[in-house]
Scaffold this motif. Structure first.
Motif, PDB file in Angstrom:
ATOM      1  N   THR A  10       0.796  -1.229   0.000  1.00 21.48           N
ATOM      2  CA  THR A  10       0.000   0.000   0.000  1.00 21.48           C
ATOM      3  C   THR A  10       0.829   1.279   0.000  1.00 21.48           C
ATOM      4  N   LYS A  11       1.933   1.301   0.693  1.00 24.73           N
ATOM      5  CA  LYS A  11       2.684   2.535   0.895  1.00 24.73           C
ATOM      6  C   LYS A  11       3.639   2.818  -0.258  1.00 24.73           C
ATOM      7  N   ALA A  12       3.582   4.057  -0.770  1.00 27.26           N
ATOM      8  CA  ALA A  12       4.526   4.485  -1.800  1.00 27.26           C
ATOM      9  C   ALA A  12       5.924   4.588  -1.201  1.00 27.26           C
ATOM     10  N   VAL A  13       6.930   4.229  -1.987  1.00 24.83           N
ATOM     11  CA  VAL A  13       8.320   4.279  -1.535  1.00 24.83           C
ATOM     12  C   VAL A  13       9.068   5.323  -2.357  1.00 24.83           C
ATOM     13  N   ASN A  14       9.652   6.304  -1.675  1.00 25.05           N
ATOM     14  CA  ASN A  14      10.438   7.338  -2.343  1.00 25.05           C
ATOM     15  C   ASN A  14      11.890   6.886  -2.456  1.00 25.05           C
ATOM     16  N   VAL A  15      12.399   6.890  -3.681  1.00 31.03           N
ATOM     17  CA  VAL A  15      13.730   6.361  -3.971  1.00 31.03           C
ATOM     18  C   VAL A  15      14.662   7.510  -4.357  1.00 31.03           C
ATOM     19  N   PRO A  16      15.693   7.802  -3.555  1.00 33.64           N
ATOM     20  CA  PRO A  16      16.635   8.865  -3.926  1.00 33.64           C
ATOM     21  C   PRO A  16      17.573   8.418  -5.036  1.00 33.64           C
ATOM     22  N   VAL A  17      17.834   9.332  -5.963  1.00 32.60           N
ATOM     23  CA  VAL A  17      18.755   9.072  -7.075  1.00 32.60           C
ATOM     24  C   VAL A  17      19.738  10.235  -7.147  1.00 32.60           C
ATOM     25  N   SER A  18      21.011   9.927  -7.285  1.00 33.69           N
ATOM     26  CA  SER A  18      22.027  10.968  -7.451  1.00 33.69           C
ATOM     27  C   SER A  18      22.895  10.628  -8.658  1.00 33.69           C
ATOM     28  N   TYR A  19      23.390  11.665  -9.335  1.00 39.43           N
ATOM     29  CA  TYR A  19      24.229  11.453 -10.510  1.00 39.43           C
ATOM     30  C   TYR A  19      24.952  12.742 -10.863  1.00 39.43           C
ATOM     31  N   THR A  20      25.937  12.620 -11.743  1.00 43.62           N
ATOM     32  CA  THR A  20      26.671  13.774 -12.253  1.00 43.62           C
ATOM     33  C   THR A  20      26.349  13.938 -13.731  1.00 43.62           C
ATOM     34  N   LEU A  21      25.993  15.150 -14.112  1.00 42.20           N
ATOM     35  CA  LEU A  21      25.645  15.463 -15.500  1.00 42.20           C
ATOM     36  C   LEU A  21      26.657  16.451 -16.068  1.00 42.20           C
ATOM     37  N   THR A  22      27.217  16.105 -17.232  1.00 46.46           N
ATOM     38  CA  THR A  22      28.068  17.039 -17.967  1.00 46.46           C
ATOM     39  C   THR A  22      27.357  17.395 -19.266  1.00 46.46           C
ATOM     40  N   ARG A  23      27.186  18.696 -19.501  1.00 45.55           N
ATOM     41  CA  ARG A  23      26.423  19.167 -20.661  1.00 45.55           C
ATOM     42  C   ARG A  23      27.172  20.300 -21.349  1.00 45.55           C
ATOM     43  N   PRO A  24      26.811  20.593 -22.615  1.00 44.74           N
ATOM     44  CA  PRO A  24      27.399  21.761 -23.283  1.00 44.74           C
ATOM     45  C   PRO A  24      27.075  23.039 -22.513  1.00 44.74           C
ATOM     46  N   LYS A  25      28.014  23.937 -22.467  1.00 45.71           N
ATOM     47  CA  LYS A  25      27.842  25.168 -21.696  1.00 45.71           C
ATOM     48  C   LYS A  25      26.697  26.018 -22.225  1.00 45.71           C
ATOM     49  N   ASP A  26      26.457  25.944 -23.533  1.00 43.27           N
ATOM     50  CA  ASP A  26      25.419  26.784 -24.123  1.00 43.27           C
ATOM     51  C   ASP A  26      24.045  26.110 -24.151  1.00 43.27           C
ATOM     52  N   LEU A  27      23.927  24.909 -23.592  1.00 49.07           N
ATOM     53  CA  LEU A  27      22.642  24.218 -23.568  1.00 49.07           C
ATOM     54  C   LEU A  27      21.860  24.620 -22.318  1.00 49.07           C
ATOM     55  N   VAL A  28      20.690  25.181 -22.521  1.00 53.90           N
ATOM     56  CA  VAL A  28      19.824  25.574 -21.413  1.00 53.90           C
ATOM     57  C   VAL A  28      18.802  24.464 -21.170  1.00 53.90           C
TER      58      VAL A  28
END
Length: 275
Positions: free
Chosen positions: A50-68
């Motif tokens: 019955t109970k919803a489970v909240n799952v933490p996720v962590s990561y590192t993202l590298t993106r183009p500097k000009d990408l918004v």
């Protein structure tokens, strides 16, 4: 412009990917890199009925500097999937945008540490026995554009996914009971210890017996520590039963180590006074 909420962009993204998702090297796809993906702090995700489970996720993202990435027209995040990206069996995605903080910048790129929360709800996202097992993490980038009025509607939607970034076990929650009788008991007499091992069945929202599983009976004398007594196997309906000779007053409990599809569980203790 149509707003691209992170929940809409990522939840259900696998179904879209199976239809027409562009390859990572397709023209117009930004050069994103997802690294260090960690799901639930590296621990199994155990879900009940019955109970919803909240799952933490962590990561590192590298993106183009000009990408918004504004999480409206453009969105990024991590989701979980079972099966393959080409033919997924199920998926779980975040309902809110990830929170990211820059950690490094070069002339062409920005690196950010990101966190998000994926919510697993039994009988909604998890609804069959096959959902218990190994899931994989995928990085997602989505872009939406278009225009709308009373007389005209145009929408464009691009989706790119990078799979096999990490793995995690999703398991069915277990329940375990114990009862030692008679109470109190005369020293040297036979004490019967019974219990029951059950596990969550997401399809019905109930706990059902788990047969054929190894369960350890432990005993802790008053003032002492728990020690193994013996290992028994659960029977029909998950039933547990064994006998011991009453020697000292103390507490009995059952311990189930778990399996690839079912979480570990330790019962509450049942104290017995020996006269």
């Amino acid at each position: 412009m149509r707003k691209l909420a992170i929940g809409t962009a990522l939840s259900g993204a696998l179904a879209l990917a199976g239809l027409a998702a562009p390859a990572a090297s397709a023209a117009g796809t930004p050069d994103l890199t997802f690294t260090g993906v960690t799901v639930n702090k590296g621990k199994p995700i155990v879900v009940g009925t019955t109970k919803a489970v909240n799952v933490p996720v962590s990561y590192t993202l590298t993106r183009p500097k000009d990408l918004v990435i504004d999480q409206e027209k453009t969105a990024q995040g991590v989701l979980l999937y079972r099966g393959t990206l080409k033919s997924p069996d199920n998926e779980l995605g975040p309902r809110k945008a990830p929170v990211c903080a820059p950690t490094a910048t070069t002339e062409t790129t920005v690196t950010e540490d990101c966190t998000e929360t994926i919510t697993a709800v039994p009988d909604q996202e998890l609804y069959e026995a096959a959902d218990a097992g190994t899931w994989k993490a995928a990085g997602v980038y989505a872009h939406s554009d278009g225009s709308a009025s009373d007389d005209y509607l145009h929408s464009e939607y691009d989706l790119t996914m990078w799979g096999n970034l990490a793995s995690v076990q999703i398991k069915r929650a277990a329940r375990l009971t114990v009862n030692a009788a008679p109470e109190p008991v005369v020293k040297g007499r036979t004490l019967t210890v019974k219990g029951k091992l059950t596990r969550a069945t997401w399809a019905t929202g109930t706990y059902t017996g788990y047969k054929g599983q190894k369960v350890v009976l432990q005993f802790k004398a008053d003032g002492g520590a728990y020690a193994n007594v013996r290992t028994i196997t659960s029977g029909t309906g998950g039933a547990l039963s064994t006998t011991v000779k009453a020697g000292k007053s103390g507490t009995y409990r059952f311990v189930f180590a778990g399996t690839a599809t079912t979480g570990a569980k330790t019962s509450a203790g049942d104290h017995v006074t020996v006269k």
